[in-house]
Design a protein around this motif. Sequence first.
Motif, PDB file in Angstrom:
ATOM      1  N   GLU A 113      -7.077 -15.080   7.679  1.00  0.00           N
ATOM      2  CA  GLU A 113      -7.957 -14.714   7.062  1.00  0.00           C
ATOM      3  C   GLU A 113      -7.582 -13.074   6.437  1.00  0.00           C
ATOM      4  O   GLU A 113      -8.190 -12.617   5.570  1.00  0.00           O
ATOM      5  CB  GLU A 113      -9.404 -14.570   7.635  1.00  0.00           C
ATOM      6  CG  GLU A 113      -9.205 -13.528   8.955  1.00  0.00           C
ATOM      7  CD  GLU A 113      -8.631 -14.149  10.149  1.00  0.00           C
ATOM      8  OE1 GLU A 113      -8.625 -13.171  11.278  1.00  0.00           O
ATOM      9  OE2 GLU A 113      -8.205 -15.091   9.989  1.00  0.00           O
ATOM     10  N   LEU A 114      -6.460 -12.699   6.718  1.00  0.00           N
ATOM     11  CA  LEU A 114      -6.116 -11.389   6.343  1.00  0.00           C
ATOM     12  C   LEU A 114      -4.830 -11.366   5.560  1.00  0.00           C
ATOM     13  O   LEU A 114      -3.918 -11.298   5.712  1.00  0.00           O
ATOM     14  CB  LEU A 114      -5.627 -10.475   7.459  1.00  0.00           C
ATOM     15  CG  LEU A 114      -6.734 -10.074   8.583  1.00  0.00           C
ATOM     16  CD1 LEU A 114      -6.093  -9.487   9.760  1.00  0.00           C
ATOM     17  CD2 LEU A 114      -7.911  -9.509   7.839  1.00  0.00           C
ATOM     18  N   GLY A 115      -5.091 -11.777   4.003  1.00  0.00           N
ATOM     19  CA  GLY A 115      -4.200 -11.638   3.039  1.00  0.00           C
ATOM     20  C   GLY A 115      -3.417 -10.468   2.884  1.00  0.00           C
ATOM     21  O   GLY A 115      -3.963  -9.501   3.384  1.00  0.00           O
ATOM     22  N   PRO A 116      -2.336 -10.516   2.313  1.00  0.00           N
ATOM     23  CA  PRO A 116      -1.362  -9.169   2.363  1.00  0.00           C
ATOM     24  C   PRO A 116      -1.377  -8.522   1.133  1.00  0.00           C
ATOM     25  O   PRO A 116      -0.904  -7.502   0.845  1.00  0.00           O
ATOM     26  CB  PRO A 116      -0.072  -9.934   2.155  1.00  0.00           C
ATOM     27  CG  PRO A 116      -0.158 -11.147   1.714  1.00  0.00           C
ATOM     28  CD  PRO A 116      -1.621 -11.834   2.214  1.00  0.00           C
ATOM     29  N   ALA A 117      -2.499  -8.897   0.012  1.00  0.00           N
ATOM     30  CA  ALA A 117      -2.516  -8.149  -1.129  1.00  0.00           C
ATOM     31  C   ALA A 117      -2.976  -6.630  -0.970  1.00  0.00           C
ATOM     32  O   ALA A 117      -2.536  -5.769  -1.539  1.00  0.00           O
ATOM     33  CB  ALA A 117      -3.706  -8.920  -2.004  1.00  0.00           C
ATOM     34  N   ALA A 118      -3.852  -6.540   0.079  1.00  0.00           N
ATOM     35  CA  ALA A 118      -4.269  -4.934   0.119  1.00  0.00           C
ATOM     36  C   ALA A 118      -3.174  -3.990   0.579  1.00  0.00           C
ATOM     37  O   ALA A 118      -2.985  -3.030  -0.009  1.00  0.00           O
ATOM     38  CB  ALA A 118      -5.526  -4.980   1.006  1.00  0.00           C
ATOM     39  N   ASP A 119      -2.340  -4.858   1.619  1.00  0.00           N
ATOM     40  CA  ASP A 119      -1.184  -3.920   2.226  1.00  0.00           C
ATOM     41  C   ASP A 119      -0.250  -3.881   1.111  1.00  0.00           C
ATOM     42  O   ASP A 119       0.458  -2.773   0.969  1.00  0.00           O
ATOM     43  CB  ASP A 119      -0.657  -4.883   3.074  1.00  0.00           C
ATOM     44  CG  ASP A 119      -1.351  -4.925   4.582  1.00  0.00           C
ATOM     45  OD1 ASP A 119      -2.226  -4.086   4.557  1.00  0.00           O
ATOM     46  OD2 ASP A 119      -1.122  -5.947   5.337  1.00  0.00           O
ATOM     47  N   VAL A 120       0.004  -4.660   0.077  1.00  0.00           N
ATOM     48  CA  VAL A 120       1.065  -4.670  -0.855  1.00  0.00           C
ATOM     49  C   VAL A 120       0.804  -3.674  -1.857  1.00  0.00           C
ATOM     50  O   VAL A 120       1.506  -2.735  -2.512  1.00  0.00           O
ATOM     51  CB  VAL A 120       1.179  -5.919  -1.626  1.00  0.00           C
ATOM     52  CG1 VAL A 120       2.079  -5.748  -2.989  1.00  0.00           C
ATOM     53  CG2 VAL A 120       2.076  -7.182  -0.909  1.00  0.00           C
ATOM     54  N   GLU A 121      -0.654  -3.456  -2.258  1.00  0.00           N
ATOM     55  CA  GLU A 121      -1.423  -2.480  -2.902  1.00  0.00           C
ATOM     56  C   GLU A 121      -0.901  -1.116  -2.390  1.00  0.00           C
ATOM     57  O   GLU A 121      -0.518  -0.090  -3.175  1.00  0.00           O
ATOM     58  CB  GLU A 121      -2.603  -2.940  -3.267  1.00  0.00           C
ATOM     59  CG  GLU A 121      -3.274  -1.633  -4.197  1.00  0.00           C
ATOM     60  CD  GLU A 121      -4.790  -2.140  -4.669  1.00  0.00           C
ATOM     61  OE1 GLU A 121      -5.656  -1.123  -4.955  1.00  0.00           O
ATOM     62  OE2 GLU A 121      -5.350  -3.251  -4.383  1.00  0.00           O
ATOM     63  N   ALA A 122      -1.356  -0.930  -1.106  1.00  0.00           N
ATOM     64  CA  ALA A 122      -1.262   0.384  -0.457  1.00  0.00           C
ATOM     65  C   ALA A 122       0.162   0.731  -0.514  1.00  0.00           C
ATOM     66  O   ALA A 122       0.668   1.914  -0.837  1.00  0.00           O
ATOM     67  CB  ALA A 122      -1.805   0.248   0.980  1.00  0.00           C
ATOM     68  N   LEU A 123       1.172  -0.024  -0.248  1.00  0.00           N
ATOM     69  CA  LEU A 123       2.443   0.233  -0.300  1.00  0.00           C
ATOM     70  C   LEU A 123       3.099   0.613  -1.569  1.00  0.00           C
ATOM     71  O   LEU A 123       3.657   1.604  -1.731  1.00  0.00           O
ATOM     72  CB  LEU A 123       3.360  -0.958   0.400  1.00  0.00           C
ATOM     73  CG  LEU A 123       3.094  -1.122   1.630  1.00  0.00           C
ATOM     74  CD1 LEU A 123       3.686  -2.544   2.046  1.00  0.00           C
ATOM     75  CD2 LEU A 123       3.538  -0.127   2.563  1.00  0.00           C
ATOM     76  N   THR A 124       2.422  -0.101  -2.646  1.00  0.00           N
ATOM     77  CA  THR A 124       2.793   0.240  -4.095  1.00  0.00           C
ATOM     78  C   THR A 124       2.606   1.537  -4.351  1.00  0.00           C
ATOM     79  O   THR A 124       3.012   2.461  -5.082  1.00  0.00           O
ATOM     80  CB  THR A 124       2.368  -0.747  -5.016  1.00  0.00           C
ATOM     81  OG1 THR A 124       2.810  -1.992  -4.630  1.00  0.00           O
ATOM     82  CG2 THR A 124       2.979  -0.737  -6.361  1.00  0.00           C
ATOM     83  N   THR A 125       0.929   1.705  -3.769  1.00  0.00           N
ATOM     84  CA  THR A 125       0.416   3.083  -4.192  1.00  0.00           C
ATOM     85  C   THR A 125       1.060   4.078  -3.489  1.00  0.00           C
ATOM     86  O   THR A 125       1.181   5.580  -3.996  1.00  0.00           O
ATOM     87  CB  THR A 125      -1.061   3.134  -3.681  1.00  0.00           C
ATOM     88  OG1 THR A 125      -1.636   2.100  -4.614  1.00  0.00           O
ATOM     89  CG2 THR A 125      -1.638   4.484  -4.139  1.00  0.00           C
TER      90      THR A 125
END
Length: 193
Positions: A14-26
């Motif tokens: 249920e925890l997709g990686p999209a938010a993590d990828v966005e935080a790392l890119t930011t």
Amino acid sequence: MTRLVGYTRQLAPELGPAADVEALTTAGAVRVFVDDETADPRRRPALTDCLAFLQPGDVLVVPSAVHLSHAVTHFATTVTALETRGVAFRSLTEPAFCTGDEHAVDPAQVLAAVEGLRRRLVSLRTRAGMASAAAAGKRPGRPTVMTPEKVAMAVELRNLDRPITHIARVLGVSANSVQRALAPLPRHPDSTS
């Protein structure tokens, strides 16, 4: 020039990686490596590729230490190996784990962060085990003391208007166990209590 390289892994379905990828890119990561939740925590292809991609002077950036490692010992070994190669480490949520010249930290903060990492890893393993048991049709937790035979006897005694405490004594179980076993069952139409 210092490059920030990101890594994350999906911790639960249920925890997709999209938010993590966005935080790392930011945060400035020039490239982000992602393992999905199906990857064995001990053999993650994206982590292997990420570690091979890193060069001296780079900084490995993760959302939190739990995304990098499946165990505290793995975390310590990985960060030590990175430092030996001249690669710094940065956690977006745990500043106590960050390495490099500009990151001087109080040892008490490091110990507290390690304990927090240990607890989160235990929690993840527990949830994964419970999900695995549920998928296999098993109910996690302690087995019930109320066997089908005891439930049948409890129903029979209750239909004879015996109190819960009496039924519990006869069956050799607690009154709460009897109540839980009888709760979903309809009462005999003739009984009033």
